[in-house]
Write an enzyme that holds these catalytic residues in place. Structure first.
Site, short mmCIF file in Angstrom:
data_model
loop_
_atom_site.label_atom_id
_atom_site.label_comp_id
_atom_site.label_asym_id
_atom_site.label_seq_id
_atom_site.Cartn_x
_atom_site.Cartn_y
_atom_site.Cartn_z
N GLY A 149 -11.67 15.58 -18.66
CA GLY A 149 -12.05 14.38 -19.39
C GLY A 149 -12.37 13.27 -18.41
N GLN B 68 -13.48 4.61 -15.62
CA GLN B 68 -13.12 5.32 -14.38
C GLN B 68 -14.29 5.37 -13.39
OE1 GLN B 68 -11.40 8.91 -16.55
NE2 GLN B 68 -10.11 8.82 -14.72
N CYS C 133 -4.57 12.88 -13.93
CA CYS C 133 -5.73 11.99 -14.15
C CYS C 133 -6.57 11.98 -12.87
CB CYS C 133 -5.22 10.58 -14.45
SG CYS C 133 -6.52 9.38 -14.71
N LEU C 134 -7.89 12.01 -13.04
CA LEU C 134 -8.77 11.99 -11.86
C LEU C 134 -8.62 10.68 -11.08
CD1 LEU C 134 -12.03 13.57 -13.37
CD2 LEU C 134 -10.33 14.67 -11.89
N HIS D 72 -5.55 10.69 -23.92
CA HIS D 72 -5.60 10.22 -22.54
C HIS D 72 -6.88 9.41 -22.29
CE1 HIS D 72 -4.86 10.90 -18.09
NE2 HIS D 72 -6.13 10.54 -18.09
N GLU D 73 -8.02 9.93 -22.76
CA GLU D 73 -9.30 9.24 -22.50
C GLU D 73 -9.40 7.96 -23.33
OE1 GLU D 73 -10.73 10.16 -19.91
OE2 GLU D 73 -9.65 12.05 -19.79
N HIS E 20 -7.70 5.28 -21.64
CA HIS E 20 -8.49 4.68 -20.55
C HIS E 20 -9.35 3.52 -21.03
CE1 HIS E 20 -7.81 6.85 -16.83
NE2 HIS E 20 -7.99 8.03 -17.40
NI NI Z 1 -7.46 9.89 -16.68
#
Ligand code: NI
Length: 168
Positions: free
Chosen positions: A44, A49, A91-92, A133-134, A137
């Site tokens: 995701g 981000q 998370c990235l 999660h997204e 963000h």
């Molecule tokens: Ni994330």
């Protein structure tokens, strides 16, 4: 390819603005986000981000193996939830860190596709976690904000060390 902001970047803390223009520019941004997510082996990615203050998220829990699983959701909203789960989440924007985050087991999400048409999608398990999660963000929330204070402080301390070592 876009670069993914890491924890500490102010863009990650800021709630994003609704998508209002469903044009070629938006679809170009989506293409770049998809390419960036697959290259980073993520499931995701949210626009903030990559430094774009828009309520836009993409999710593909198959990591590109099954193209029909890719979902692009503008202005996503959780409309209902069911049950609960607590699994390790990463998370990235926080590479190499993870934590067990409480999430609903199933969620129903309302959103708009890149042409601006409304749709609903449901997910459970990993997919439900990815949606939550997204969507976090685009509200300026990271998974570590949902950890216990102790666990969060530990991760932040490690990140501060990485920053001072020039490795973040
Ligand atoms: Ni994330």
């Amino acid at each position: 390819m876009l670069s993914i902001l890491k924890f500490g970047a102010p863009e990650l803390k800021k709630p994003s603005a609704p998508v209002e223009e469903f044009n070629g520019q938006l679809r170009h941004l989506v293409d770049e986000m998809v390419e960036t997510m697959y290259a980073a082996r993520g499931i995701g990615l949210a626009a903030p981000q990559v430094g774009v203050n828009l309520r836009l998220v993409i999710v593909d829990i198959s990591r590109g193996r099954e193209p029909e699983q890719l979902m692009v959701i503008a202005n996503p909203e959780i409309v209902s939830t069911e049950g609960q789960q607590s699994e390790e989440e990463g998370c990235l924007s926080l590479p190499d860190f993870s934590g067990s985050v409480p999430r609903p087991w199933r969620v129903r999400v309302r959103g708009l596709n890149p042409r601006g048409d409304e749709f609903y999608v449901e997910g459970e398990g990993l997919l439900a976690r990815a949606f939550c999660h997204e969507i976090d963000h685009v509200n300026g929330t990271l998974f570590i904000d949902r950890l216990s204070g102790l666990k969060r402080d530990l991760i932040k301390r490690k990140i501060r060390k990485l920053i001072s070592a020039g490795r973040w």
